[in-house]
Design an enzyme around this catalytic site. Sequence first.
Site, PDB file in Angstrom:
ATOM      1  N   SER A  17      20.728  30.567  22.661  1.00  0.00           N
ATOM      2  CA  SER A  17      19.316  30.250  22.409  1.00  0.00           C
ATOM      3  C   SER A  17      19.231  29.106  21.412  1.00  0.00           C
ATOM      4  O   SER A  17      19.705  29.215  20.278  1.00  0.00           O
ATOM      5  CB  SER A  17      18.601  31.479  21.839  1.00  0.00           C
ATOM      6  OG  SER A  17      17.384  31.066  21.240  1.00  0.00           O
ATOM      7  N   HIS A  41      19.222  29.012  26.874  1.00  0.00           N
ATOM      8  CA  HIS A  41      17.993  29.790  26.684  1.00  0.00           C
ATOM      9  C   HIS A  41      17.024  29.000  25.798  1.00  0.00           C
ATOM     10  O   HIS A  41      17.348  28.622  24.673  1.00  0.00           O
ATOM     11  CB  HIS A  41      18.347  31.126  26.029  1.00  0.00           C
ATOM     12  CG  HIS A  41      17.230  32.106  25.939  1.00  0.00           C
ATOM     13  ND1 HIS A  41      16.805  32.868  27.018  1.00  0.00           N
ATOM     14  CD2 HIS A  41      16.423  32.457  24.907  1.00  0.00           C
ATOM     15  CE1 HIS A  41      15.807  33.652  26.640  1.00  0.00           C
ATOM     16  NE2 HIS A  41      15.553  33.412  25.358  1.00  0.00           N
ATOM     17  N   ASP A  43      13.438  29.080  24.026  1.00  0.00           N
ATOM     18  CA  ASP A  43      12.372  29.980  23.572  1.00  0.00           C
ATOM     19  C   ASP A  43      11.085  29.214  23.325  1.00  0.00           C
ATOM     20  O   ASP A  43      11.009  28.389  22.423  1.00  0.00           O
ATOM     21  CB  ASP A  43      12.805  30.684  22.279  1.00  0.00           C
ATOM     22  CG  ASP A  43      13.791  31.798  22.552  1.00  0.00           C
ATOM     23  OD1 ASP A  43      13.494  32.642  23.410  1.00  0.00           O
ATOM     24  OD2 ASP A  43      14.859  31.819  21.913  1.00  0.00           O
ATOM     25  N   HIS A  74      12.175  31.047  28.291  1.00  0.00           N
ATOM     26  CA  HIS A  74      11.546  32.320  27.932  1.00  0.00           C
ATOM     27  C   HIS A  74      10.164  32.009  27.372  1.00  0.00           C
ATOM     28  O   HIS A  74      10.036  31.523  26.249  1.00  0.00           O
ATOM     29  CB  HIS A  74      12.449  33.014  26.896  1.00  0.00           C
ATOM     30  CG  HIS A  74      11.919  34.300  26.367  1.00  0.00           C
ATOM     31  ND1 HIS A  74      12.453  34.933  25.266  1.00  0.00           N
ATOM     32  CD2 HIS A  74      10.903  35.102  26.801  1.00  0.00           C
ATOM     33  CE1 HIS A  74      11.786  36.045  25.029  1.00  0.00           C
ATOM     34  NE2 HIS A  74      10.845  36.172  25.938  1.00  0.00           N
ATOM     35  N   MET A  76       7.080  32.955  25.779  1.00  0.00           N
ATOM     36  CA  MET A  76       6.364  33.943  24.965  1.00  0.00           C
ATOM     37  C   MET A  76       4.961  33.393  24.771  1.00  0.00           C
ATOM     38  O   MET A  76       4.602  32.839  23.732  1.00  0.00           O
ATOM     39  CB  MET A  76       7.103  34.137  23.630  1.00  0.00           C
ATOM     40  CG  MET A  76       8.429  34.866  23.812  1.00  0.00           C
ATOM     41  SD  MET A  76       9.540  34.712  22.401  1.00  0.00           S
ATOM     42  CE  MET A  76      10.419  33.228  22.866  1.00  0.00           C
ATOM     43  N   MET A 144      13.871  42.853  25.833  1.00  0.00           N
ATOM     44  CA  MET A 144      13.968  42.357  24.456  1.00  0.00           C
ATOM     45  C   MET A 144      14.594  43.416  23.556  1.00  0.00           C
ATOM     46  O   MET A 144      14.181  44.578  23.568  1.00  0.00           O
ATOM     47  CB  MET A 144      12.578  41.989  23.920  1.00  0.00           C
ATOM     48  CG  MET A 144      11.901  40.805  24.588  1.00  0.00           C
ATOM     49  SD  MET A 144      12.840  39.256  24.495  1.00  0.00           S
ATOM     50  CE  MET A 144      12.962  39.009  22.710  1.00  0.00           C
ATOM     51  N   PHE A 150      10.767  35.567  16.429  1.00  0.00           N
ATOM     52  CA  PHE A 150      11.655  34.960  15.441  1.00  0.00           C
ATOM     53  C   PHE A 150      13.117  35.245  15.777  1.00  0.00           C
ATOM     54  O   PHE A 150      13.435  36.317  16.291  1.00  0.00           O
ATOM     55  CB  PHE A 150      11.358  35.514  14.042  1.00  0.00           C
ATOM     56  CG  PHE A 150       9.948  35.233  13.602  1.00  0.00           C
ATOM     57  CD1 PHE A 150       9.627  34.041  12.965  1.00  0.00           C
ATOM     58  CD2 PHE A 150       8.928  36.142  13.879  1.00  0.00           C
ATOM     59  CE1 PHE A 150       8.313  33.768  12.589  1.00  0.00           C
ATOM     60  CE2 PHE A 150       7.616  35.878  13.509  1.00  0.00           C
ATOM     61  CZ  PHE A 150       7.309  34.681  12.858  1.00  0.00           C
TER      62      PHE A 150
HETATM   63  C1  DX5 Z   1      13.123  35.900  19.867  1.00  0.00           C
HETATM   64  C2  DX5 Z   1      13.723  34.982  20.911  1.00  0.00           C
HETATM   65  C3  DX5 Z   1      15.195  35.041  20.950  1.00  0.00           C
HETATM   66  C4  DX5 Z   1      15.866  34.617  19.686  1.00  0.00           C
HETATM   67  C5  DX5 Z   1      17.223  35.211  19.614  1.00  0.00           C
HETATM   68  O1  DX5 Z   1      11.753  35.772  19.905  1.00  0.00           O
HETATM   69  O2  DX5 Z   1      13.241  35.308  22.185  1.00  0.00           O
HETATM   70  O3  DX5 Z   1      15.704  34.319  22.055  1.00  0.00           O
HETATM   71  O4  DX5 Z   1      15.985  33.243  19.569  1.00  0.00           O
HETATM   72  O5  DX5 Z   1      17.738  34.884  18.375  1.00  0.00           O
HETATM   73  P1  DX5 Z   1      18.862  35.757  17.673  1.00  0.00           P
HETATM   74  O6  DX5 Z   1      20.062  35.734  18.575  1.00  0.00           O
HETATM   75  O7  DX5 Z   1      19.061  35.056  16.399  1.00  0.00           O
HETATM   76  O8  DX5 Z   1      18.317  37.148  17.528  1.00  0.00           O
HETATM   77 ZN    ZN Z   2      14.293  34.437  24.003  1.00  0.00          ZN
END
Ligand code: DX5
Ligand code: ZN
Length: 227
Positions: A17, A41, A43, A74, A76, A144, A150
Amino acid sequence: MTSINAGPTGRLRLAPSILAADFGSLADQVRSIDDETDWLHVDVMDGHFVPNVSIGPPVVASLRRYSARFFDCHLMMTEPGRYFGAFKAAGADGCTIHVEIGDTAALVAEARSLGLRVGLAANPDTPFSAVAPFLGQIDLLLLMTVFPGFGGQSFIGDVMDKVVQARHEIETQSVAVDLEVDGGIDERTAPLAVAAGANVLVAGSAIFSRPDPLAAARSLRLVASHA
Ligand code: DX5
Ligand code: ZN
């Protein structure tokens, strides 16, 4: 660059990510881990569905010039349908929407009509029953393992029961659906997620916050492949 396709469903994949990367040198960061990247990935946060904002189609378009990997976006967002076309034009390969926003069947159909691979995501407290009716219409189920918004949060182990349930249904229904986990995935938690049935591992901090991201990604893949 033209992207490679998603590859066969169900194979173990690492999806770094970029949220945890240094945005000031994003292209270099993405290139530095290319050898260990199956999917990249991306975000996307809109400040409404989650209390944070991140990046959008222009960044996808820029990165497309530096990576041929599958771009796993992804979304959100409360209104992802307004942006599917822009993500597709920017070079996204797949878009994942959240089931919590509703209108799932129509949004999935709309994304697919644009030629996107389609994912459906569920927050940690959303039951499997909310996504189960859509298994036959999607390519990816994202469960998730943190509440979205975050990077750097702690893995919520309770979600593993839902991963087991999802894997069971995917096999029972014989649907070609990848099962992805996202949030707090590291060398300790990746094997737990794979053992529960996940085959796509998203990891931000456990890769980009380490001194050597490529080595970190390699070690994550290694522990996951022995789970
Ligand atoms: C959270 C995101 C994740 C995040 C994962 O809202 O969807 O993709 O970046 O980060 P880590 O691996 O640091 O938990
Ligand atoms: Zn994500």
